[in-house]
Design a protein around this motif. Structure first.
Motif, PDB file in Angstrom:
ATOM      1  N   LEU A   1       0.984   6.830  -0.417  1.00 29.87           N
ATOM      2  CA  LEU A   1       1.769   8.002  -0.046  1.00 29.87           C
ATOM      3  C   LEU A   1       2.094   8.889  -1.233  1.00 29.87           C
ATOM      4  O   LEU A   1       2.757   9.917  -1.069  1.00 29.87           O
ATOM      5  CB  LEU A   1       3.071   7.550   0.641  1.00 29.87           C
ATOM      6  CG  LEU A   1       2.895   6.735   1.931  1.00 29.87           C
ATOM      7  CD1 LEU A   1       4.246   6.305   2.466  1.00 29.87           C
ATOM      8  CD2 LEU A   1       2.125   7.536   2.968  1.00 29.87           C
ATOM      9  N   THR A   2       1.627   8.515  -2.417  1.00 36.38           N
ATOM     10  CA  THR A   2       1.849   9.361  -3.585  1.00 36.38           C
ATOM     11  C   THR A   2       0.924  10.575  -3.516  1.00 36.38           C
ATOM     12  O   THR A   2      -0.131  10.530  -2.873  1.00 36.38           O
ATOM     13  CB  THR A   2       1.589   8.580  -4.872  1.00 36.38           C
ATOM     14  OG1 THR A   2       0.201   8.180  -4.895  1.00 36.38           O
ATOM     15  CG2 THR A   2       2.485   7.350  -4.968  1.00 36.38           C
TER      16      THR A   2
ATOM     17  N   ALA B   1      -4.451  -1.738  -4.860  1.00 41.19           N
ATOM     18  CA  ALA B   1      -3.341  -2.534  -4.336  1.00 41.19           C
ATOM     19  C   ALA B   1      -3.315  -3.924  -4.964  1.00 41.19           C
ATOM     20  O   ALA B   1      -2.252  -4.445  -5.315  1.00 41.19           O
ATOM     21  CB  ALA B   1      -3.450  -2.637  -2.810  1.00 41.19           C
TER      22      ALA B   1
ATOM     23  N   TYR C   1       0.825  -1.216   0.000  1.00 42.77           N
ATOM     24  CA  TYR C   1       0.000   0.000   0.000  1.00 42.77           C
ATOM     25  C   TYR C   1       0.859   1.266   0.000  1.00 42.77           C
ATOM     26  O   TYR C   1       0.379   2.336   0.365  1.00 42.77           O
ATOM     27  CB  TYR C   1      -0.924   0.009   1.222  1.00 42.77           C
ATOM     28  CG  TYR C   1      -2.071  -0.966   1.113  1.00 42.77           C
ATOM     29  CD1 TYR C   1      -3.247  -0.602   0.475  1.00 42.77           C
ATOM     30  CD2 TYR C   1      -1.962  -2.248   1.630  1.00 42.77           C
ATOM     31  CE1 TYR C   1      -4.304  -1.490   0.359  1.00 42.77           C
ATOM     32  CE2 TYR C   1      -3.012  -3.148   1.518  1.00 42.77           C
ATOM     33  CZ  TYR C   1      -4.181  -2.768   0.878  1.00 42.77           C
ATOM     34  OH  TYR C   1      -5.223  -3.653   0.772  1.00 42.77           O
ATOM     35  N   ARG C   2       2.115   1.125  -0.450  1.00 42.30           N
ATOM     36  CA  ARG C   2       2.989   2.285  -0.461  1.00 42.30           C
ATOM     37  C   ARG C   2       2.479   3.369  -1.418  1.00 42.30           C
ATOM     38  O   ARG C   2       2.769   4.547  -1.258  1.00 42.30           O
ATOM     39  CB  ARG C   2       4.402   1.847  -0.846  1.00 42.30           C
ATOM     40  CG  ARG C   2       5.448   2.949  -0.688  1.00 42.30           C
ATOM     41  CD  ARG C   2       6.839   2.385  -0.805  1.00 42.30           C
ATOM     42  NE  ARG C   2       7.099   1.444   0.278  1.00 42.30           N
ATOM     43  CZ  ARG C   2       8.228   0.741   0.392  1.00 42.30           C
ATOM     44  NH1 ARG C   2       9.181   0.861  -0.518  1.00 42.30           N
ATOM     45  NH2 ARG C   2       8.399  -0.090   1.401  1.00 42.30           N
ATOM     46  N   PHE C   3       1.705   2.976  -2.424  1.00 41.61           N
ATOM     47  CA  PHE C   3       1.188   3.950  -3.382  1.00 41.61           C
ATOM     48  C   PHE C   3       0.281   4.995  -2.720  1.00 41.61           C
ATOM     49  O   PHE C   3       0.054   6.070  -3.265  1.00 41.61           O
ATOM     50  CB  PHE C   3       0.421   3.238  -4.504  1.00 41.61           C
ATOM     51  CG  PHE C   3      -0.860   2.598  -4.045  1.00 41.61           C
ATOM     52  CD1 PHE C   3      -2.056   3.279  -4.083  1.00 41.61           C
ATOM     53  CD2 PHE C   3      -0.862   1.297  -3.549  1.00 41.61           C
ATOM     54  CE1 PHE C   3      -3.233   2.693  -3.660  1.00 41.61           C
ATOM     55  CE2 PHE C   3      -2.042   0.703  -3.125  1.00 41.61           C
ATOM     56  CZ  PHE C   3      -3.237   1.396  -3.182  1.00 41.61           C
TER      57      PHE C   3
END
Length: 272
Positions: A6-7, A248, A2-4
């Motif tokens: 933080l975009t 995700a 789920y790092r996306f």
């Protein structure tokens, strides 16, 4: 995985969803305040119907100015209080409040000043009557008020707001609202800051009058709006989470397997 989130794009979506949910929660809280306020009004209306009448002075302060002035309005706690008061009707200053509806019929409420022993007056809404033949604005034939001392029982009502232009026609005062400050300017004595909706009087009122009821506020509608706004707020946040989960899984290359249609498979001819 789920790092996306933080975009900048997804952070912007999160802030937008959070702001929308916050606004919806605040709208729900506002409707909840309106629900409590309207519930309190309905409780005062019901209490006024059940209570024994008290002297007018306990619910409505006496005016202290000169002719045409108005006393203090009733407090919220004293609005709709059942009161009793004795005085003499001023039949030279009958007030017709036009455009009032009862049972889908448009007519007039007849308001007459009751002059008290101290020289002040309180406006008494004696009830509703239909217009004369000729249309909704045709002045009605108003039954005469009793002569001499009259004892009135009724409920205290706050002055109405809105379009309150006052005029005289054929010797009678006319208005669309029972706006005590505007009506007081047409009268030769100080007037109490609220008026009384007549329930009973001695001598008895003419039977042509229809008692004016006090409608309850629709507080349950406000409660429905509370639930609606809070559900919308929850759906906004849940919807954001669902979209994020779907993204995700897409980035992870996860493909949702759909159940096979066995009926369709059975219709497929076997290979030879």
């Amino acid at each position: 995985m789920y790092r996306f989130l933080l975009t900048p794009r997804w952070l912007g979506l999160f802030v937008l969803a959070l702001a929308a949910a916050t606004v919806m929660v605040l709208l729900g809280n506002w409707q909840l305040d309106r629900y409590h306020g309207r519930t309190a009004v309905n409780e005062r209306i019901d209490a006024g119907l059940r209570m024994d009448p008290v002297p007018l002075r306990e619910a409505l302060p006496a005016p202290s100015g000169g002719p045409g002035t108005v006393g203090a309005p009733p407090t919220q706690e004293r609005t709709f209080t059942r009161v009793t008061v004795t005085g003499r009707y001023d039949t030279d200053n009958v007030i017709l409040v036009r455009g009032r509806t009862v049972d889908s019929r448009v007519g007039f409420e007849v308001v007459t000043p009751l002059v008290l022993a101290d020289g002040t007056a309180v406006l008494v809404d004696r009830g509703w009557i239909p217009p004369a033949p000729g249309g909704a604005l045709a002045q009605p034939d108003v039954p005469p008020a009793p002569a001499g001392d009259v004892t009135v029982e009724g409920r205290v009502h706050a002055s109405e707001s809105g379009d309150a232009k006052v005029s005289r026609r054929d010797g009678r005062v006319e208005s669309r609202r029972v706006s005590v400050p505007q009506l007081a300017g047409e009268l030769p004595y100080p007037v109490h800051g609220g008026y009384v909706l007549l329930d009973e009087q001695t001598p008895a009122a003419d039977p042509v009058f229809r008692a004016v009821s006090i409608g309850h506020a629709n507080n349950w509608q406000n409660l429905g709006y509370v639930v609606q706004w809070w559900i919308f707020a929850a759906m906004t946040l849940v919807g954001y989470g669902w979209i994020a989960r779907r993204e995700a899984r897409r980035l992870a290359g996860v493909v949702d397997e759909r159940p096979r249609d066995r009926a369709a498979d059975s219709d497929t001819p076997a290979a030879t």
